[in-house]
Design a protein around this motif. Structure first.
Motif, PDB file in Angstrom:
ATOM      1  N   THR A 215       0.833  -1.193   0.000  1.00  0.00           N
ATOM      2  CA  THR A 215       0.000   0.000   0.000  1.00  0.00           C
ATOM      3  C   THR A 215       0.875   1.252   0.000  1.00  0.00           C
TER       4      THR A 215
ATOM      5  N   GLU B 237      -2.884   4.287  -4.041  1.00  0.00           N
ATOM      6  CA  GLU B 237      -3.989   5.231  -3.856  1.00  0.00           C
ATOM      7  C   GLU B 237      -4.323   5.957  -5.151  1.00  0.00           C
TER       8      GLU B 237
ATOM      9  N   GLU C 192       0.634  -7.414  -2.466  1.00  0.00           N
ATOM     10  CA  GLU C 192       0.425  -7.456  -1.002  1.00  0.00           C
ATOM     11  C   GLU C 192       1.192  -8.554  -0.281  1.00  0.00           C
TER      12      GLU C 192
END
Length: 263
Positions: A194, A199, A219
């Motif tokens: 992340t 984003e 991830e």
């Protein structure tokens, strides 16, 4: 062969991303039978590569395995990390290093991308858009394109690639032309953790949510753990995994116990 392992992450402005990295490496360390194992970061957070190496050297380490936890070989792998290592070695000439390859196009990475796509893709007349960071080096561009072709062969679904920074087409260009061809496009962020880039992808997809849906990013999945251990085996043994006998598995584990027993 090695008496210390240093895992190098990129580093993130978001502590959540750094925490994900540390958690992932902790799980890898459990499978690696080397007495000294530490982490370091390229930028944005601590400890630095030099700090970690000097810490291990003061503890007596001399033979280092350097493990860059990077998707592809580009500037960080080719230049930044070797330069930092060379600076430390100039001060401590008695130490030696060997560096592993990045994740690259290892088959487990294709398996992981397929896993993420299959978790979301349930509609006909769809396509997949793999989105990578991009690079001024050709290897990351070609690497993502190669992974895209393998996914397309596996799933029999059209797969396109796009890039957030350097590389063509840009994500903006892909988002502009794909809706004219497909009813639904599943965007798979080919990113480790992340952060700001993830984003950005999420915001761009959300603004066109009628046509686009987003898959989970990589991830730090267990398939990445298996890939990293294979890359470490390659560095240890100096030969391709394809010709390498699987090491004995530790009881109760899905992963081979990696160590120096064959050195």
């Amino acid at each position: 062969m090695f008496d210390a392992v240093v895992y190098i992450g990129h580093g993130s402005r978001r502590e959540e991303g750094n925490t994900q990295f540390k958690r992932f490496i902790a799980s890898v360390m459990e499978e690696v039978d080397v007495p000294n194992q530490e982490i370091a970061f390229l930028e944005l957070t601590n400890p630095t590569i030099a700090e970690t190496l000097e810490k291990l050297i003061t503890q007596g380490a001399k033979r280092f395995l350097i493990v860059p936890v990077l998707l592809f070989s580009a500037l960080h792998h080719k230049l930044d990390i070797p330069e930092e290592i060379a600076a430390v070695q100039k001060e401590y000439p008695f130490i030696s290093f060997k560096m592993t390859a990045p994740f690259g196009t290892y088959p487990y990475m294709v398996d992981l991308a397929v896993k993420r796509i299959q978790a979301e893709n349930h509609e006909p007349d769809t396509a997949i858009l793999l989105v990578g960071r991009g690079s001024s080096h050709i290897e990351p561009i070609q690497g993502l394109q190669q992974i895209g072709r393998k996914i397309e062969q596996r799933l029999d679904i059209p797969v396109y690639t796009a890039f957030l920074k350097l590389g063509k087409p840009s994500m903006e260009e892909a988002l502009a032309f794909l809706p004219y061809r497909y009813k639904k496009v599943y965007v798979m962020p080919y990113l480790l953790f992340t952060g700001l880039l993830l984003e950005k992808i999420e915001q761009m997809v959300f603004s066109s949510k009628d046509t686009f849906a987003i898959c989970q990013n990589l991830e730090f999945d267990p398939l990445m753990k298996k890939t990293l251990i294979k890359r470490m085996e390659e560095a240890r043994d100096g030969e391709d995994v394809s010709g390498h006998k699987e090491p004995e598995q530790r009881k109760g584990s899905d992963y081979p116990r990696w160590g120096n027993s064959s050195a």
